[in-house]
Design an enzyme around this catalytic site. Structure first.
Site, mmCIF file in Angstrom:
data_model
loop_
_atom_site.group_PDB
_atom_site.id
_atom_site.type_symbol
_atom_site.label_atom_id
_atom_site.label_comp_id
_atom_site.label_asym_id
_atom_site.label_seq_id
_atom_site.Cartn_x
_atom_site.Cartn_y
_atom_site.Cartn_z
ATOM 1 C CD GLU A 90 51.506 37.188 22.016
ATOM 2 O OE1 GLU A 90 50.539 36.525 22.484
ATOM 3 O OE2 GLU A 90 51.447 38.382 21.782
ATOM 4 C CB CYS B 222 47.704 39.423 23.500
ATOM 5 S SG CYS B 222 49.364 39.894 23.998
#
Length: 530
Positions: free
Chosen positions: A267, A301
């Site tokens: 990720e 993110c």
């Protein structure tokens, strides 16, 4: 109360030993005021081999425990988290600078994924598959995988571990955690709460001479730098490496894991865009955009980094955003009413300044923000915003005003992820142009569209629309729930964590065929008489 005093208060409320904060070389700094909070003991590379051996032994014990019983331990841990939500949330704010509600929200995310995993522990089921051979049954099962290495970043210092650990544990695996060296206290606190939960669980088990506690070494902690993550990536005993961080980090981890044919769940970076159409509800859009771009000081993110606006809405929306940015209170994240705290460190501010300089060199105009605040301010990058609340920020922290940059085109700097509150704004005429612009970056994590047109929404969510792992309509790019699979494609890494069927990555699949008859027919009509 200064940050060091608050740490001791939080630590006492968590019921953790003060000795854990002493005697080490790994420094924890609070971004609120730059002060050293504590120095904790680090893990050496030489210690990793022994810790992984212990984790492997723990896996072998734990894999034999029925999944619903594994879920019971996770349920108990969720209760521990509920009891300590307030102090653990405060610790998140102290160590990484999140505002109070975001710190508490991160702990709630841990509780939510634990609750999800408890239910999942009774649903780790496979399929029964029709066999072409008479008197045969074909099925699939899911089995525990092995020790799971979890590498986490500073911006979600506890929740991302929980995403992985809760699923890994109910799936029958042990966990080895390498947290960010910028947030060692959050990790140490979570580990302490976990160990207490395990001790209480073991105390209730029937005594058995010589029995190794079933929870012993089930979750282990590696504290230190990137060399520890590299050791996890290289060791064949680690069946799955789940790594959250930059694309650069992923490029170093993934080939090492692939070389030994291990599993990797990545990720990585995001360069998330919001598309605003001609029919958008601007009241809704402004709220979603500002939270996405400014929340966690632009250090998620999923933070909104690009804003693609239909030309008919462009000037009006830009004016409203500038006004909204001017109303934001920036400062000590522990104070009521503050909506944006500090950047994590000096390097983050330097990266932001470089990006703004590059944007201007590539034709952009800084509409507002970008300047550093406080006694160490280095001057304004753009005109100040009328009506901006006075910035009374703690000395020693790195506080900035979030920036809005008007870009004539999607230049090189826009295609990069800068982990800071910079919002690049561009205009478009046709939906095809907007989607092409949206997808023309290397990353593919989160995306959003604001529209009241059903056709536009359906196109955006279709195979012809957003190429991201997360695509939303009439809400922002940030703030995902745990029930859905979290992650994205392209340079985001392709991994999926948290909800939906992400649990399958933590297990191995076995296809089984059982013959209940007296003959041995072969598939595909093959004849082989002996």
């Amino acid at each position: 109360m200064n940050t060091q005093q608050e740490l001791m208060d939080v630590w006492a409320q968590l019921g953790l030993a003060p000795a854990l904060l002493q005697g080490g070389a790994l420094c924890s700094h609070s971004p609120i005021d730059g002060q050293v909070l504590a120095k904790v003991q680090a893990t050496s590379v030489q210690q990793v081999d022994g810790l992984l051996a212990r984790s492997q032994a723990a896996f072998r014990r734990w894999a034999q425990v029925p999944a619903p019983q594994r879920g019971e331990l996770v349920r108990r841990f969720a209760q521990v988290l509920r009891q300590h939500k307030a102090p653990l949330g405060r610790l998140v704010s102290l160590e990484v600078g999140k505002i109070t509600s975001e710190g508490l929200g991160e702990v709630q995310e841990m509780i939510d994924i634990a609750d999800f995993a408890v239910g999942l522990s009774r649903q780790l089921h496979g399929l029964t598959i029709a066999s072409e051979r008479p008197e045969h049954r074909m099925m699939e099962q899911w089995h525990p995988l092995g020790p799971v290495g979890v590498i986490t970043a500073f911006n979600f210092p506890v929740a991302v571990w929980a995403w992985n650990a809760a699923l890994a544990l109910v799936c029958g695996n042990s966990v080895v955690w390498k947290p960010s060296e910028k947030a060692p206290l959050c990790a140490r606190a979570v580990q302490g709460l976990w160990e207490r939960c395990c001790a209480d669980y073991e105390a209730e088990q029937a005594p058995h001479a010589g029995r190794v506690p079933i929870t012993q070494d089930l979750c282990l902690l590696l504290q230190g730098g990137s060399e520890l993550g590299a050791a996890l990536a290289a060791d064949p005993r680690v069946a799955l490496v789940s790594a959250t961080g930059s694309t650069r980090m992923g490029r170093s981890v993934a080939p090492v894991v692939a070389q030994r044919f291990g599993r990797c769940l990545l990720e990585l970076g995001g360069n998330n865009a919001v598309v605003v159409t001609e029919t958008a509800d601007l009241d809704l859009a402004v709220r979603g955009i500002v939270f996405g771009a400014v929340g966690t000081a632009g250090q998620r993110c999923t933070s909104t980094r690009r804003l693609l606006v239909h030309e008919s809405q462009y000037e009006h929306l830009l004016q409203r955003l500038v006004k909204a940015y001017g109303s934001l209170r920036i400062g000590d994240p522990r104070q009521a009413g503050v909506l944006m705290g500090p950047l994590i460190d000096e390097a983050a501010q330097q990266a932001m300044a470089r990006a703004l300089q590059q944007a201007q060199a590539q034709g952009g105009t800084v509409v507002c923000g970008g300047e550093r605040l406080g006694t160490e301010a280095v001057g304004s990058t753009a005109p100040s915003v009328s009506g901006t609340p006075s910035a009374e920020v703690p000395s020693g922290g790195v506080y900035v005003r979030p920036a809005i940059v008007n870009m004539p085109h999607q230049s090189a700097v826009v295609c990069e992820e800068t982990f800071a509150p910079i919002l690049y704004v561009m205009r478009w005429r046709t939906l095809e142009e907007a989607i092409a612009l949206h997808n023309a970056v290397p990353q593919g994590l989160s995306s959003a569209m604001f529209t009241r047109d059903l056709i536009e929404a359906e196109i955006f969510l279709s195979a012809s629309g957003s190429d991201c792992g997360i695509a939303n309509v009439n809400l922002g790019t940030s703030g995902a729930e745990i029930g859905g699979a979290f992650g994205g494609d392209k340079d985001t890494g392709g991994g999926r964590e948290s909800g939906s069927d992400a649990w399958r990555q933590y297990m191995r699949r076995a296809t089984n065929t059982i013959n209940r008859g007296r003959s041995l027919p072969l598939a595909q009509g093959v004849s082989f008489e002996v």
